[in-house]
Write an enzyme that holds these catalytic residues in place. Structure first.
Site, mmCIF file in Angstrom:
data_model
loop_
_atom_site.group_PDB
_atom_site.id
_atom_site.type_symbol
_atom_site.label_atom_id
_atom_site.label_comp_id
_atom_site.label_asym_id
_atom_site.label_seq_id
_atom_site.Cartn_x
_atom_site.Cartn_y
_atom_site.Cartn_z
ATOM 1 N N GLY A 137 0.796 -1.226 0.000
ATOM 2 C CA GLY A 137 0.000 0.000 0.000
ATOM 3 C C GLY A 137 0.826 1.271 0.000
ATOM 4 N N ASP A 138 2.158 1.144 -0.068
ATOM 5 C CA ASP A 138 2.985 2.362 -0.138
ATOM 6 C C ASP A 138 4.240 2.046 -0.959
ATOM 7 O OD1 ASP A 138 4.005 4.975 0.366
ATOM 8 O OD2 ASP A 138 2.978 5.037 2.292
ATOM 9 N N ASP A 139 5.245 2.923 -0.915
ATOM 10 C CA ASP A 139 6.395 2.786 -1.808
ATOM 11 C C ASP A 139 7.008 1.375 -1.762
ATOM 12 O OD1 ASP A 139 5.893 5.460 -2.107
ATOM 13 O OD2 ASP A 139 7.722 6.146 -1.118
#
Ligand code: NAG
Ligand code: NAG
Ligand code: NAG
Ligand code: NAG
Ligand code: NAG
Length: 442
Positions: free
Chosen positions: A243-245
């Protein structure tokens, strides 16, 4: 004789450049002297029994045996529920096929640890931080591996606390190594981290390879791998969907990171694939100790927010230099490339607005994208323009340029472009002489 010499040189050069390059010789894999099983310490893999005592006692035993050859801790097939635990030096944590180490979802007595000095506070909330699920502080010669067993953070309970704003402290990472050296993390699946997945901070000689990191795209802040104020980190042959980098190279936050002054350097990322609503390959936004000598190559990104993202902020300070990104394929992205000086926010109001980041020497070469909505956004700072931004052989298809959202948008940037489509902003194509010193060598 000369002929042989030339042949030798040619072979050597071509094999060094070939795809077969790996990180494996940075930290040699160890055969351990002892081999103990978690079950010998009362471990029960029924998915319900709490194994905290078994893990802590086994690792205490390994610590007693010490450095002489080290010890392999074997986790047999089964699901081992546990609270967080610490690793020790000279150990291999080995997950058999079908072995799962699963974090408890009882969070009220989760241990706390001090803020990192380079952050001054927890990343999400002031004060201390929840200890990472698997934690190593000051350890050396640690291998975390197996035959693709799983380390499961059961993060949804933490994501929900974040969503409901009921967290008291910053969420735990799945695996954090602080001030540690000679680390290998390989052949494992990391699932549903409460927060960042793999976080080596103040570390050197770290290898991450053949890992799969998975968390839902809507899980908050589940970064894949965040090398932070660390050097000689090599990440390869991995798949990350979170859900992120996917990978974000960091080095501390504003005045705390500047004071601590520990850069991230010599970071290699190769043959990594994945998908995220945020960034594929990122530097930042916490870069106050500086980030230099990063090479990312052979990256495949699918349905990603931003393909390649260099991000920093006013108040960060720090130098970001010699960043090279090569051979990237992007299939579906909001933006192909973003390099920006207004991203990330501040730990508190004591940051120095005059501490401007320096961004110099970003080479992005051989990038192909399809279904990319905007090609690039490159926004330096008025009093600290980004320099040496070199783009070559970059081709994005599907870009929907408009007056409001041009295909490229640049300001306060100097650099050069060669064979870039769509054609980028004049700041890059006017090719300011001297602003892109390494360009001819690209
Ligand atoms: C360690 O011991 C386990 C059984 O407890 C065995 O299955 C495994 O193959 C051993 N590993 C090594 C590297 O000797
Ligand atoms: C784990 O290590 C930390 C220091 O990094 C220490 O404060 C904590 O007490 C240790 N926990 C256990 C269970 O040994
Ligand atoms: C880092 O770890 C080493 C042991 O490996 C220890 O001697 C040193 O004090 C630690 N440094 C910090 C800042 O904790
Ligand atoms: C583990 O998975 C990786 C990637 O999915 C694969 O390349 C590797 O061969 C597997 N390793 C083992 C020991 O099964
Ligand atoms: C990454 O994608 C490429 C191209 O599809 C594929 O050849 C490679 O095996 C993938 N690697 C991983 C680690 O997923």
């Amino acid at each position: 004789m000369l002929k042989f010499l030339i042949l030798f040189v040619l072979c050597f050069t071509s094999s060094a450049l070939a795809e077969g390059i790996t990180c494996s010789d940075i930290v040699p894999l160890k055969n351990r002297r002892y081999n103990i099983s978690l079950t010998a310490f009362g471990g029960v893999g029924d998915g319900r029994t709490l194994n905290t005592k078994a893990f802590r006692e086994a690792i205490f035993q390994i610590q007693q045996w010490g450095r002489e050859g080290g010890t392999l801790l074997y986790i047999p097939p089964g699901v081992y529920l546990t609270e967080s635990f610490n690793l020790t030096s000279h150990m291999t944590l080995y997950l058999a096929p079908g072995a799962v180490i699963k974090a408890t979802q009882v969070t009220h007595n989760w241990p706390l640890t001090a803020p990192l000095p380079s952050y001054g506070r927890g990343r999400e909330l002031p004060g201390g931080r929840y200890m990472s699920f698997i934690h190593g502080d000051g350890v050396n010669d640690v291998v975390i591996t197996g035959e693709n067993g799983t380390i499961d953070g059961q993060g949804d309970i933490w994501w929900n606390m974040w969503r409901k704003r009921t967290l008291q402290f910053t969420r735990p990472s799945l695996l954090e190594l602080v001030n540690s050296t000679n680390i290998i993390i390989s052949n494992l699946i990391f699932l549903n981290s409460p927060f960042w997945n793999l976080h080596p901070v103040y570390c050197s000689n770290v290898v991450v390879r053949f890992v799969t990191i998975l968390a839902p795209h809507d899980s908050p802040n589940t970064d894949g791998i965040d090398p932070d104020s660390s050097s000689n980190v090599c990440i390869e042959d991995s798949y990350i969907s979170t859900g992120d980098d996917l990978v974000a190279v960091k080095s501390g936050w504003d005045e705390y990171g500047i004071a601590y002054g520990r850069p991230s350097s010599d970071i290699t990322i190769r043959r990594v694939n994945g998908s995220t609503p945020f960034s594929g390959i990122a530097v930042g936004s916490e870069t106050s100790g500086g980030v230099e000598n990063v090479l990312a190559e052979h990256i495949n990104l699918y349905n990603t927010g931003v393909g390649i993202h260099i991000k920093t902020d006013t108040g960060r300070g720090g130098q970001i230099r010699n960043i090279t990104v090569l051979d990237v394929y992007v299939q579906g992205a909001r933006k192909g490339i973003k390099i920006a000086g207004d991203v990330g926010g501040h730990p508190d109001d004591k940051f120095d607005p005059k501490a401007l980041p320096i961004v110099n020497g970003i080479t992005i070469k051989n990038v192909r994208g399809v279904k990319v909505l905007q090609a690039g956004l490159i926004q330096g700072l008025r009093n600290a323009p980004f320099t040496g931004i070199c783009l070559s052989d970059v081709n994005f298809l599907g870009v929907k340029g408009s007056a409001r959202s041009p295909s490229w948008k640049c300001s306060d940037v100097l650099g050069a472009a060669h064979q870039v489509s769509p054609w980028p902003c004049s700041a890059l194509t006017n090719n300011q002489s001297g602003s892109c010193a390494n360009y001819s060598q690209v």
